[in-house]
Design a protein around this motif. Structure first.
Motif, PDB file in Angstrom:
ATOM      1  N   GLY A  47      73.120  46.894  46.805  1.00  0.00           N
ATOM      2  CA  GLY A  47      72.341  45.659  46.762  1.00  0.00           C
ATOM      3  C   GLY A  47      71.575  45.524  45.464  1.00  0.00           C
ATOM      4  N   LEU A  48      72.254  45.887  44.352  1.00  0.00           N
ATOM      5  CA  LEU A  48      71.591  45.881  43.044  1.00  0.00           C
ATOM      6  C   LEU A  48      71.094  44.487  42.668  1.00  0.00           C
ATOM      7  CD1 LEU A  48      73.978  48.237  41.063  1.00  0.00           C
ATOM      8  CD2 LEU A  48      71.699  48.767  41.925  1.00  0.00           C
ATOM      9  N   ALA A  49      71.840  43.475  43.119  1.00  0.00           N
ATOM     10  CA  ALA A  49      71.456  42.112  42.764  1.00  0.00           C
ATOM     11  C   ALA A  49      70.068  41.778  43.300  1.00  0.00           C
ATOM     12  CB  ALA A  49      72.485  41.132  43.303  1.00  0.00           C
ATOM     13  N   ASN A  50      69.685  42.511  44.311  1.00  0.00           N
ATOM     14  CA  ASN A  50      68.363  42.300  44.894  1.00  0.00           C
ATOM     15  C   ASN A  50      67.253  42.578  43.870  1.00  0.00           C
ATOM     16  OD1 ASN A  50      67.037  41.449  47.201  1.00  0.00           O
ATOM     17  ND2 ASN A  50      66.449  43.538  47.743  1.00  0.00           N
ATOM     18  N   ILE A  51      67.556  43.448  42.930  1.00  0.00           N
ATOM     19  CA  ILE A  51      66.580  43.755  41.882  1.00  0.00           C
ATOM     20  C   ILE A  51      66.193  42.465  41.162  1.00  0.00           C
ATOM     21  CG2 ILE A  51      66.264  44.938  39.677  1.00  0.00           C
ATOM     22  CD1 ILE A  51      68.209  47.096  40.763  1.00  0.00           C
ATOM     23  N   MET A  52      67.200  41.666  40.843  1.00  0.00           N
ATOM     24  CA  MET A  52      66.923  40.441  40.108  1.00  0.00           C
ATOM     25  C   MET A  52      66.157  39.439  40.974  1.00  0.00           C
ATOM     26  SD  MET A  52      67.967  41.738  37.536  1.00  0.00           S
ATOM     27  CE  MET A  52      67.311  40.568  36.369  1.00  0.00           C
ATOM     28  N   THR A  53      66.428  39.439  42.254  1.00  0.00           N
ATOM     29  CA  THR A  53      65.672  38.562  43.146  1.00  0.00           C
ATOM     30  C   THR A  53      64.188  38.921  43.079  1.00  0.00           C
ATOM     31  OG1 THR A  53      67.573  38.668  44.618  1.00  0.00           O
ATOM     32  CG2 THR A  53      65.591  37.625  45.487  1.00  0.00           C
ATOM     33  N   MET A  54      63.919  40.221  43.121  1.00  0.00           N
ATOM     34  CA  MET A  54      62.523  40.652  43.111  1.00  0.00           C
ATOM     35  C   MET A  54      61.859  40.359  41.772  1.00  0.00           C
ATOM     36  SD  MET A  54      62.495  44.120  45.340  1.00  0.00           S
ATOM     37  CE  MET A  54      60.761  44.300  45.184  1.00  0.00           C
ATOM     38  N   VAL A  55      62.620  40.568  40.708  1.00  0.00           N
ATOM     39  CA  VAL A  55      62.069  40.267  39.384  1.00  0.00           C
ATOM     40  C   VAL A  55      61.674  38.789  39.322  1.00  0.00           C
ATOM     41  CG1 VAL A  55      62.658  40.067  36.945  1.00  0.00           C
ATOM     42  CG2 VAL A  55      63.273  42.121  38.210  1.00  0.00           C
ATOM     43  N   THR A  56      62.573  37.925  39.801  1.00  0.00           N
ATOM     44  CA  THR A  56      62.274  36.492  39.813  1.00  0.00           C
ATOM     45  C   THR A  56      61.040  36.203  40.641  1.00  0.00           C
ATOM     46  OG1 THR A  56      64.663  36.299  40.011  1.00  0.00           O
ATOM     47  CG2 THR A  56      63.402  34.254  39.981  1.00  0.00           C
ATOM     48  N   LEU A  57      60.979  36.835  41.788  1.00  0.00           N
ATOM     49  CA  LEU A  57      59.853  36.615  42.699  1.00  0.00           C
ATOM     50  C   LEU A  57      58.533  36.946  42.004  1.00  0.00           C
ATOM     51  CD1 LEU A  57      58.982  35.979  45.619  1.00  0.00           C
ATOM     52  CD2 LEU A  57      59.311  38.390  46.144  1.00  0.00           C
ATOM     53  N   VAL A  58      58.520  38.068  41.315  1.00  0.00           N
ATOM     54  CA  VAL A  58      57.274  38.491  40.677  1.00  0.00           C
ATOM     55  C   VAL A  58      56.949  37.604  39.470  1.00  0.00           C
ATOM     56  CG1 VAL A  58      56.127  40.374  39.454  1.00  0.00           C
ATOM     57  CG2 VAL A  58      57.519  40.859  41.477  1.00  0.00           C
ATOM     58  N   LEU A  59      57.955  37.299  38.685  1.00  0.00           N
ATOM     59  CA  LEU A  59      57.707  36.529  37.462  1.00  0.00           C
ATOM     60  C   LEU A  59      57.469  35.050  37.732  1.00  0.00           C
ATOM     61  CD1 LEU A  59      60.193  38.015  34.851  1.00  0.00           C
ATOM     62  CD2 LEU A  59      57.774  38.522  35.167  1.00  0.00           C
ATOM     63  N   PHE A  60      58.233  34.465  38.673  1.00  0.00           N
ATOM     64  CA  PHE A  60      58.166  33.018  38.860  1.00  0.00           C
ATOM     65  C   PHE A  60      57.625  32.583  40.215  1.00  0.00           C
ATOM     66  CE2 PHE A  60      61.613  33.724  35.789  1.00  0.00           C
ATOM     67  CZ  PHE A  60      61.072  33.041  34.716  1.00  0.00           C
ATOM     68  N   GLY A  61      58.130  33.187  41.279  1.00  0.00           N
ATOM     69  CA  GLY A  61      57.624  32.785  42.593  1.00  0.00           C
ATOM     70  C   GLY A  61      58.738  32.530  43.602  1.00  0.00           C
ATOM     71  N   PHE A  62      58.336  32.002  44.726  1.00  0.00           N
ATOM     72  CA  PHE A  62      59.201  31.873  45.893  1.00  0.00           C
ATOM     73  C   PHE A  62      60.421  30.996  45.654  1.00  0.00           C
ATOM     74  CE2 PHE A  62      60.138  29.358  49.791  1.00  0.00           C
ATOM     75  CZ  PHE A  62      60.741  30.373  50.507  1.00  0.00           C
ATOM     76  N   ARG A  63      60.142  29.764  45.172  1.00  0.00           N
ATOM     77  CA  ARG A  63      61.246  28.818  45.059  1.00  0.00           C
ATOM     78  C   ARG A  63      62.315  29.305  44.090  1.00  0.00           C
ATOM     79  NH1 ARG A  63      59.940  22.703  44.390  1.00  0.00           N
ATOM     80  NH2 ARG A  63      57.940  23.235  43.459  1.00  0.00           N
ATOM     81  N   GLU A  64      61.860  29.873  42.996  1.00  0.00           N
ATOM     82  CA  GLU A  64      62.799  30.356  41.999  1.00  0.00           C
ATOM     83  C   GLU A  64      63.611  31.524  42.544  1.00  0.00           C
ATOM     84  OE1 GLU A  64      59.765  29.506  41.518  1.00  0.00           O
ATOM     85  OE2 GLU A  64      59.680  28.085  39.864  1.00  0.00           O
ATOM     86  N   ALA A  65      62.955  32.380  43.313  1.00  0.00           N
ATOM     87  CA  ALA A  65      63.643  33.547  43.874  1.00  0.00           C
ATOM     88  C   ALA A  65      64.765  33.105  44.804  1.00  0.00           C
ATOM     89  CB  ALA A  65      62.651  34.441  44.608  1.00  0.00           C
ATOM     90  N   VAL A  66      64.435  32.144  45.666  1.00  0.00           N
ATOM     91  CA  VAL A  66      65.456  31.664  46.607  1.00  0.00           C
ATOM     92  C   VAL A  66      66.593  30.986  45.847  1.00  0.00           C
ATOM     93  CG1 VAL A  66      65.899  30.045  48.493  1.00  0.00           C
ATOM     94  CG2 VAL A  66      63.871  31.487  48.552  1.00  0.00           C
ATOM     95  N   LEU A  67      66.233  30.273  44.785  1.00  0.00           N
ATOM     96  CA  LEU A  67      67.269  29.623  43.976  1.00  0.00           C
ATOM     97  C   LEU A  67      68.237  30.658  43.399  1.00  0.00           C
ATOM     98  CD1 LEU A  67      67.950  26.745  43.018  1.00  0.00           C
ATOM     99  CD2 LEU A  67      66.796  27.315  40.863  1.00  0.00           C
ATOM    100  N   VAL A  68      67.676  31.738  42.871  1.00  0.00           N
ATOM    101  CA  VAL A  68      68.514  32.801  42.323  1.00  0.00           C
ATOM    102  C   VAL A  68      69.424  33.372  43.412  1.00  0.00           C
ATOM    103  CG1 VAL A  68      68.481  35.164  41.413  1.00  0.00           C
ATOM    104  CG2 VAL A  68      66.975  33.434  40.436  1.00  0.00           C
ATOM    105  N   VAL A  69      68.851  33.573  44.584  1.00  0.00           N
ATOM    106  CA  VAL A  69      69.638  34.107  45.704  1.00  0.00           C
ATOM    107  C   VAL A  69      70.804  33.183  46.018  1.00  0.00           C
ATOM    108  CG1 VAL A  69      69.618  34.495  48.184  1.00  0.00           C
ATOM    109  CG2 VAL A  69      67.814  35.458  46.784  1.00  0.00           C
TER     110      VAL A  69
END
Lengths: 353, 169, 139
Positions: free
Chosen positions: B37-59
């Motif tokens: 689930g390495l891609a999850n790393i990028m989800t978390m990075v997005t979450l921390v840097l940008f926030g909820f909406r951006e994280a879900v968008l990346v997902v």
């Protein structure tokens, strides 16, 4: 300080979430409860799914079926049926409201079918004695003598006094073709009132389902192969049902075994009240699928006696039941609504559209 | 952060998520569905840097494009259900309760719910809740390992990125 | 930088995540127990696209039912299922992810293995949930 409160609040919320998750899964164990009783001259199996209250309801059903048996048994001393038959031609007999209701319903079917369904068939049943030790083929004279006593129009009902009177001496009623259906309807009523959502009942071959199976699928009901000794199969068809009752009639259950061994002819237990002989309209089995068991019970007998064409006509006219028949030519016919839902893996029979 | 800058960063993150997703398909799995689930790393990075909406968008972008890169179309439904559910859970934990969770804890919870989401979808599609019960225990164990690993990696990446981003103004 | 630096310490919430995992694992074992049903009649059922392909009634001793079944899932796809005393397993398949081959061996009623790309499911059905067999017979 506020941080601490926040922390405590957080832990409590998480705790509540976890506990509710657990209890959601544990507190409502849907268990299966089974019970077998012998009643109404047959084996009754009850299978109910639910919690403890479902089990209690199942026990009440068993009691209720026993109670119905006490009123409608043709053999239990003191039953309403025995009282009525003994008082035939003499005086009206007072009966329990269950019995009264069943007879009323039976007479309605008598009128509807102009005597094809006739509970006053008892003298003929007794004469043939099928499924007893003294089963035999009676003489024409004997049948003629007894058939004169068979007439549903000679049953007098008094709604106010709740009495039943058979006009002639020697008459008798037999509720065998309808009592099981009534018992089944009562069982369903009790279980549903107790909130049972899934149940499977079998009253001597009458299958009654409540809801679907607990896993959400329909109940899968096999239809007894009438010639299982020839085909080696258990079922001539399979049908998926929910909230429905499936009742079968046929020549394969009870017949004079000695005669069959010698001649191959089946003198079975479903009599045509017009001839006094076992019904011979080309059917060897039939099943009715509908929601009311008392109707299903009566209709399966009627269909078997009337035969395929006339029987289907009546069922179409009623519009509330579906039916399937197996003819002696090994052909299977179904009513419109069943055409696509019958599953057949039995090559011995041919489904005809 | 300027708009173009954000857009560029997001595009970079999505492509990195996709690359990780692709790389992962070459890593053999030891247990069913127990992918890193390495891609999850990028989800978390997005979450921390940008926030909820951006994280879900990346997902969502990753879940739709990932299976097209390596895998079957039916995979999209599973990726989406797992990804969105875990994205939501991680967002809640990070944005509302950050004080109480380490990144490893959040990542583990994300892995757990990723699996739950996928298993529920499979159970629903195949019509057998037995799938959930069969796979859950082994996947839970795997989630602890992969979740902690991914959380740790995210921690280092964020440490590195935060410095760089600050430098870049 | 070593373990235990700021932001990597185990926090209270992390512990809750682990508790949650333990509970969930326990619940799924319990779910299996509930699904297992009573009685000793066990069926191994192979379903393709939601349709039952084959139902195998197991004997008490599973070794007697040893067999390998190769299921053609269409478009050149296949899965090979092995039934042995160990239980039921998918031993070979040509699906892209091979997840089914790595799936745990199943033996308890309620358990199932799936091959998502091939839309294939193998499941074990206990007495109370026998699917292909009839629930009852109207006679």
């Amino acid at each position: 300080m506020t941080k601490k409160i926040k922390k405590v609040f957080f832990i409590i919320t998480m705790g509540i979430m976890l506990i509710s998750l657990m209890t959601a899964c544990i507190s409502q164990p849907t268990r299966q409860y089974d019970k077998n009783i012998f009643a109404l001259d047959t084996i009754v199996t009850l299978r109910v799914f639910g919690d403890r209250s479902a089990k209690k309801a199942m026990d009440r059903v068993a009691d209720r079926i026993k109670e119905i048996e006490r009123h409608m048994s043709p053999s239990l001393e003191g039953s309403d049926v025995i009282k009525i038959n003994q008082a035939a031609g003499v005086e009206p007999a007072q009966v329990h409201e269950d019995t009264f209701y069943v007879i009323k319903k039976a007479l309605e079917y008598g009128r509807l079918t102009e005597g094809v369904f006739d509970i006053t068939i008892q003298p003929i049943v007794e004469l043939w004695g099928i499924n007893t030790e003294h089963a035999k083929i009676p003489s024409e004279e004997e049948i003629e003598e007894k058939i004169a006593l068979v007439d549903y129009r000679k049953v007098r009902m008094n709604e106010e006094k709740r009495t039943i009177f058979l006009e002639e001496k020697g008459m008798g009623i037999d509720l065998g073709a309808i009592a099981k259906g009534y018992a089944a309807d009562e069982a369903v009523r009790i279980l549903k009132e107790a909130g049972v959502e899934h149940a499977l009942l079998n009253l001597g071959g009458n299958v009654i389902t409540i809801g679907r199976r607990p896993d959400g699928n329909s109940w899968r009901i096999g239809l007894q192969d009438p010639r299982t000794e020839e085909t080696g199969q258990d079922h001539f068809g399979i049908i998926d049902v929910a909230d429905a009752t499936v009742v079968s009639s046929g020549d394969y259950e009870r017949y004079i075994k000695d005669v069959y061994k010698k001649t191959g002819e089946r003198y079975h237990h479903i009599f045509d009240p017009r001839s006094g002989f076992p019904a011979q309209k080309g059917l060897i089995a039939c099943s009715i699928i509908t929601s009311s068991s008392i109707d299903a019970d009566a209709l399966s007998t009627i269909l078997f006696i009337m035969g395929h064409e006339q029987g289907f006509e009546l069922i179409d006219q009623l519009g509330s039941a579906e039916a399937i028949v197996v003819t002696s030519n090994k052909e299977i016919y179904t009513t419109e609504g069943l055409r696509d839902s019958i599953i057949s893996s039995n090559d011995y029979y041919r489904i005809v559209d | 952060m300027r708009k173009t800058r954000k857009l560029t960063l997001m595009a970079l993150i999505v492509s990195q998520a996709l690359v990780l997703h692709y790389i992962e398909s070459f890593i053999p799995v030891l247990a069913p569905g127990a992918k890193l689930g390495l891609a999850n790393i990028m989800t978390m990075v997005t979450l921390v840097l940008f926030g909820f909406r951006e994280a879900v968008l990346v997902v969502i972008i990753r879940s739709v494009l990932g299976p097209l890169l390596g895998g079957s179309i039916t995979g999209i439904v599973y990726s989406l259900s797992g990804g969105i559910l875990s994205g939501i859970i991680m967002s809640i934990l990070y944005l509302k309760f950050e004080t109480y969770f380490s990144l490893m804890g959040i990542s583990t919870a994300g892995a757990v719910f990723h699996n739950i989401g996928q298993l529920l979808t499979a159970s629903w599609i195949f019509g057998s809740i037995g799938i959930l019960y069969t796979y859950l225990p082994v996947l839970m164990l795997a989630a602890i390992i992969t979740g902690n690993f991914n959380g740790l990696v995210t921690h280092y990446i964020l440490g590195y990125l935060k410095d760089r981003l600050r430098q870049g103004g | 930088m070593g373990i235990g630096i700021k932001g990597k310490k185990l926090k209270i919430g992390d512990v809750l995540v682990y508790i949650f995992i333990v509970l969930l694992t326990g619940l799924s074992f319990m779910g299996l127990k509930i699904m297992a049903g009573q009685g000793d009649e066990v069926l191994v059922q192979i379903e393709l696209n939601g349709r039952a392909l084959e139902s195998i009634k197991m004997r008490q001793n599973w070794a007697e039912d040893f067999r390998e079944i190769r299921v053609d899932t269409g478009q050149g796809g296949y899965n090979t299922i092995r039934i042995s005393s160990e239980g039921v397993d998918i031993v070979d398949a040509n699906c892209p992810d091979k997840l089914c081959v790595h799936s745990p061996t199943i033996k308890v009623p309620g358990q199932s293995i799936v091959c998502i790309p091939h839309k294939l499911m193998v499941r074990i059905i206990g007495n109370s949930q026998v699917d292909n067999a009839v629930d009852d017979t109207a006679s």
